[in-house]
Design a protein around this motif. Structure first.
Motif, PDB file in Angstrom:
ATOM      1  N   UNK A  76       0.807  -1.210   0.000  1.00 36.20           N
ATOM      2  CA  UNK A  76       0.000   0.000   0.000  1.00 36.20           C
ATOM      3  C   UNK A  76       0.846   1.269   0.000  1.00 36.20           C
ATOM      4  N   UNK A  77       2.071   1.179  -0.397  1.00 40.05           N
ATOM      5  CA  UNK A  77       2.944   2.349  -0.407  1.00 40.05           C
ATOM      6  C   UNK A  77       2.465   3.445  -1.340  1.00 40.05           C
ATOM      7  N   UNK A  78       1.756   3.082  -2.385  1.00 39.52           N
ATOM      8  CA  UNK A  78       1.262   4.074  -3.340  1.00 39.52           C
ATOM      9  C   UNK A  78       0.189   4.939  -2.681  1.00 39.52           C
ATOM     10  N   UNK A  79      -0.759   4.321  -2.024  1.00 41.91           N
ATOM     11  CA  UNK A  79      -1.822   5.088  -1.367  1.00 41.91           C
ATOM     12  C   UNK A  79      -1.259   5.965  -0.256  1.00 41.91           C
ATOM     13  N   UNK A  80      -0.268   5.463   0.455  1.00 44.78           N
ATOM     14  CA  UNK A  80       0.361   6.248   1.514  1.00 44.78           C
ATOM     15  C   UNK A  80       1.083   7.462   0.937  1.00 44.78           C
ATOM     16  N   UNK A  81       1.816   7.259  -0.154  1.00 43.85           N
ATOM     17  CA  UNK A  81       2.546   8.365  -0.773  1.00 43.85           C
ATOM     18  C   UNK A  81       1.591   9.424  -1.308  1.00 43.85           C
ATOM     19  N   UNK A  82       0.512   8.990  -1.944  1.00 45.79           N
ATOM     20  CA  UNK A  82      -0.473   9.946  -2.466  1.00 45.79           C
ATOM     21  C   UNK A  82      -1.128  10.703  -1.317  1.00 45.79           C
ATOM     22  N   UNK A  83      -1.456   9.995  -0.251  1.00 44.07           N
ATOM     23  CA  UNK A  83      -2.073  10.631   0.913  1.00 44.07           C
ATOM     24  C   UNK A  83      -1.179  11.666   1.552  1.00 44.07           C
ATOM     25  N   UNK A  84       0.112  11.361   1.668  1.00 40.41           N
ATOM     26  CA  UNK A  84       1.043  12.323   2.259  1.00 40.41           C
ATOM     27  C   UNK A  84       1.209  13.551   1.375  1.00 40.41           C
ATOM     28  N   UNK A  85       1.276  13.355   0.070  1.00 41.01           N
ATOM     29  CA  UNK A  85       1.441  14.497  -0.851  1.00 41.01           C
ATOM     30  C   UNK A  85       0.218  15.401  -0.858  1.00 41.01           C
ATOM     31  N   UNK A  86      -0.980  14.797  -0.813  1.00 40.39           N
ATOM     32  CA  UNK A  86      -2.211  15.575  -0.926  1.00 40.39           C
ATOM     33  C   UNK A  86      -2.797  15.980   0.421  1.00 40.39           C
ATOM     34  N   UNK A  87      -2.262  15.452   1.507  1.00 43.09           N
ATOM     35  CA  UNK A  87      -2.773  15.781   2.833  1.00 43.09           C
ATOM     36  C   UNK A  87      -4.096  15.111   3.144  1.00 43.09           C
ATOM     37  N   UNK A  88      -4.318  13.925   2.594  1.00 47.90           N
ATOM     38  CA  UNK A  88      -5.558  13.176   2.800  1.00 47.90           C
ATOM     39  C   UNK A  88      -5.209  11.888   3.536  1.00 47.90           C
ATOM     40  N   UNK A  89      -6.116  11.431   4.383  1.00 46.93           N
ATOM     41  CA  UNK A  89      -5.888  10.189   5.117  1.00 46.93           C
ATOM     42  C   UNK A  89      -5.730   9.021   4.144  1.00 46.93           C
ATOM     43  N   UNK A  90      -4.794   8.154   4.441  1.00 48.85           N
ATOM     44  CA  UNK A  90      -4.508   7.013   3.579  1.00 48.85           C
ATOM     45  C   UNK A  90      -5.708   6.086   3.470  1.00 48.85           C
ATOM     46  N   UNK A  91      -6.448   5.916   4.558  1.00 50.78           N
ATOM     47  CA  UNK A  91      -7.612   5.021   4.535  1.00 50.78           C
ATOM     48  C   UNK A  91      -8.674   5.520   3.557  1.00 50.78           C
ATOM     49  N   UNK A  92      -8.822   6.820   3.438  1.00 47.90           N
ATOM     50  CA  UNK A  92      -9.794   7.384   2.487  1.00 47.90           C
ATOM     51  C   UNK A  92      -9.362   7.092   1.055  1.00 47.90           C
ATOM     52  N   UNK A  93      -8.097   7.258   0.781  1.00 48.11           N
ATOM     53  CA  UNK A  93      -7.595   6.990  -0.574  1.00 48.11           C
ATOM     54  C   UNK A  93      -7.758   5.521  -0.921  1.00 48.11           C
TER      55      UNK A  93
END
Length: 73
Positions: free
Chosen positions: A13-30
């Motif tokens: 799940x590293x992709x969802x985590x990276x996107x979440x950190x860049x966009x400031x959105x919770x990883x679980x939502x992504x």
């Protein structure tokens, strides 16, 4: 059991985590929206996921290479 959970969370799940950190959105939502969109579009976001996973791994490899320039001497 902890090692398996750690591997899944950071490698798969590293992709969802990276996107979440860049966009400031919770990883679980992504992750949740990724799953919903995958079902609605019959799995086509998986191609984007694999592309981003490849991109993140290449980027991390390049960053590790730059940290230690004397590594290859």
């Amino acid at each position: 059991m902890y090692k398996i959970k750690h591997f899944i969370e950071w490698q798969v799940f590293g992709v969802c985590t990276a996107i979440g950190e860049k966009m400031g959105i919770a990883t679980s939502v992504i992750r949740k929206y990724f799953i919903y969109i995958s079902f609605l579009t019959l799995g086509s976001p998986v191609i984007f996921y694999l592309f981003f996973a490849f991109w993140i791994n290449i980027k991390n490899y390049i960053q590790r290479s730059r940290r230690n320039p004397l590594r290859y001497l």
